[in-house]
Design a protein around this motif. Sequence first.
Motif, short mmCIF file in Angstrom:
data_model
loop_
_atom_site.label_atom_id
_atom_site.label_comp_id
_atom_site.label_asym_id
_atom_site.label_seq_id
_atom_site.Cartn_x
_atom_site.Cartn_y
_atom_site.Cartn_z
N PRO A 69 -3.30 -18.81 -1.53
CA PRO A 69 -3.37 -18.49 -0.09
C PRO A 69 -2.94 -19.66 0.79
O PRO A 69 -3.12 -20.83 0.44
CB PRO A 69 -4.85 -18.16 0.11
CG PRO A 69 -5.33 -17.69 -1.21
CD PRO A 69 -4.57 -18.50 -2.22
N ASN A 163 2.26 -14.71 1.23
CA ASN A 163 0.93 -15.13 0.76
C ASN A 163 -0.18 -14.56 1.62
O ASN A 163 0.01 -14.28 2.81
CB ASN A 163 0.81 -16.65 0.77
CG ASN A 163 1.70 -17.34 -0.24
OD1 ASN A 163 2.78 -16.85 -0.56
ND2 ASN A 163 1.26 -18.48 -0.74
N ASP A 164 -1.37 -14.42 1.02
CA ASP A 164 -2.55 -14.16 1.83
C ASP A 164 -2.70 -15.31 2.82
O ASP A 164 -2.55 -16.48 2.46
CB ASP A 164 -3.80 -14.09 0.96
CG ASP A 164 -3.85 -12.84 0.09
OD1 ASP A 164 -3.03 -11.93 0.32
OD2 ASP A 164 -4.71 -12.79 -0.80
N LYS A 198 -5.53 -12.02 5.99
CA LYS A 198 -6.63 -11.40 5.23
C LYS A 198 -7.95 -11.51 5.98
O LYS A 198 -8.77 -10.60 5.94
CB LYS A 198 -6.77 -12.08 3.87
CG LYS A 198 -5.59 -11.86 2.95
CD LYS A 198 -5.53 -10.43 2.43
CE LYS A 198 -6.65 -10.16 1.44
NZ LYS A 198 -6.54 -8.80 0.84
N LEU A 452 -12.01 -16.81 -0.58
CA LEU A 452 -10.59 -16.48 -0.70
C LEU A 452 -10.34 -15.42 -1.77
O LEU A 452 -9.40 -14.63 -1.68
CB LEU A 452 -9.79 -17.74 -1.06
CG LEU A 452 -9.75 -18.87 -0.03
CD1 LEU A 452 -8.78 -19.97 -0.49
CD2 LEU A 452 -9.35 -18.38 1.36
#
Length: 459
Positions: A69, A163-164, A198, A452
């Motif tokens: 992330p 990516n997150d 997220k 995460l």
Amino acid sequence: MQFSASLLLSALALSRAAPSTPEASADEIIALPGLSSPPAFSQYSGYVSVSDTRDLFYYHAEGPDPSLPLVLWLNGGPGCSSLGGGLSELGPFFAGPNGTLTENPHSWNTVANMVFLESPAGVGFSTSTDPDFYTTVGDEATAADTLEFVKGFLARFPEYAGNDFWITGESYGGHYVPGAAKAIVDSNARGDSDINLKGFLVGNAWTVAEEDNKGAAQYWWTHALNSDETFQGIMDNCDFTGIGPLKGSAEEDACDKFLDISEKEMGNINIYEIYADQCLSEVNKDAAFLLEKLGSAHVASRHVGSNPTPDYEPCIEDFLQTYMNLPSVQKAMNVRPGTEWTQCSSVVDYSYDDLLSSMLPTYEALVEAGLEMVVFSGDVDAIVPVTGTKNWLAKLGLDVVTPWAPWTDSEGQVGGYKVEYDGLTFLTVRDAGHMVPYCQPKRALDFFSAGLKGELGGL
């Protein structure tokens, strides 16, 4: 066969991918002064333009895998630098005496690709060519500029585009973090961006003035910092919606009286971590400045030798102030010449109305948007304490999904306590002050890593 550390670091350096854009290449930090050996990850810093007049400065520490992330960290203030987080809390290094850096084994870039943003313009190395901005900036402008920074950063580092993405922060980050999240959610909904947000994690978060102020008075009383009479005087005479962070106004003589008594009763304690020593100075501290600048430990001049909390260095911000103003450091970090760095800005006159405003409507909108939200609180912070956070969380009226229970850290100890609401998780961090990742680095990394991965329930 045993490899030497220098050979291993050289091999790691050779294996790093080259910067993906010319702008990223120009921002790469080749050698950061104060390190005894090069790190096993790439670092970048520089400016991203967010308007025709404003450039925001960032520091980026890569994680062990570019697919991990991407996480943005925002310190509070309002008006304090996130390089404080990067080099004195949760980043890969801690500033030390005499321009040195020491490695942080619990850095958050061990599990994520970290970015530390100096925001708004006027903070740290971030600049505006329009001086009027410094006296008009508030939450809306800060959130809008953060959105533009994220878009600009992803254009500079397109390898992170899918990516997150998470936003993290502390203190007045209680406004910055959900505000930036809402700006991104709205931008994505309009089709102006496609950021894979997220959720966020925010600690000891200044959120609702009335509840945070009231919670501070409750905390001081219940932790034997104030007398019964002083607590009752504060509760009876202070309009908690109309005062700044634990600070009365000229129209509130009775409130001011009891706040002054409260301060005298406490003595010269470290209000950010009540069981750690102060960084004592030969010059009297400005207590009002301390209380006004949430999330900023005041720069002082003399180290305390009797600190009862061995891993807590009360003068670390002294070291950071010195380090960030070394010409060799500024050159290595691609800072524009002629810039003096301070932990908290003296030119940003942030909106007082915004400081007193409630972030509950923003939380309600983000619950509807389905973001993953984590609020955490160090339980020995006395400036934005756990009591105030619990006060405003109750105002959200969220249903409890998993009731209050202890969570276990990686060493098998009780790391704190947590409760899962429908749309939000709240956890405390045992024996942590205002700067949770610095006070309890292992525990902070434990819950950050779990958050995460969506595994907070398993702690």
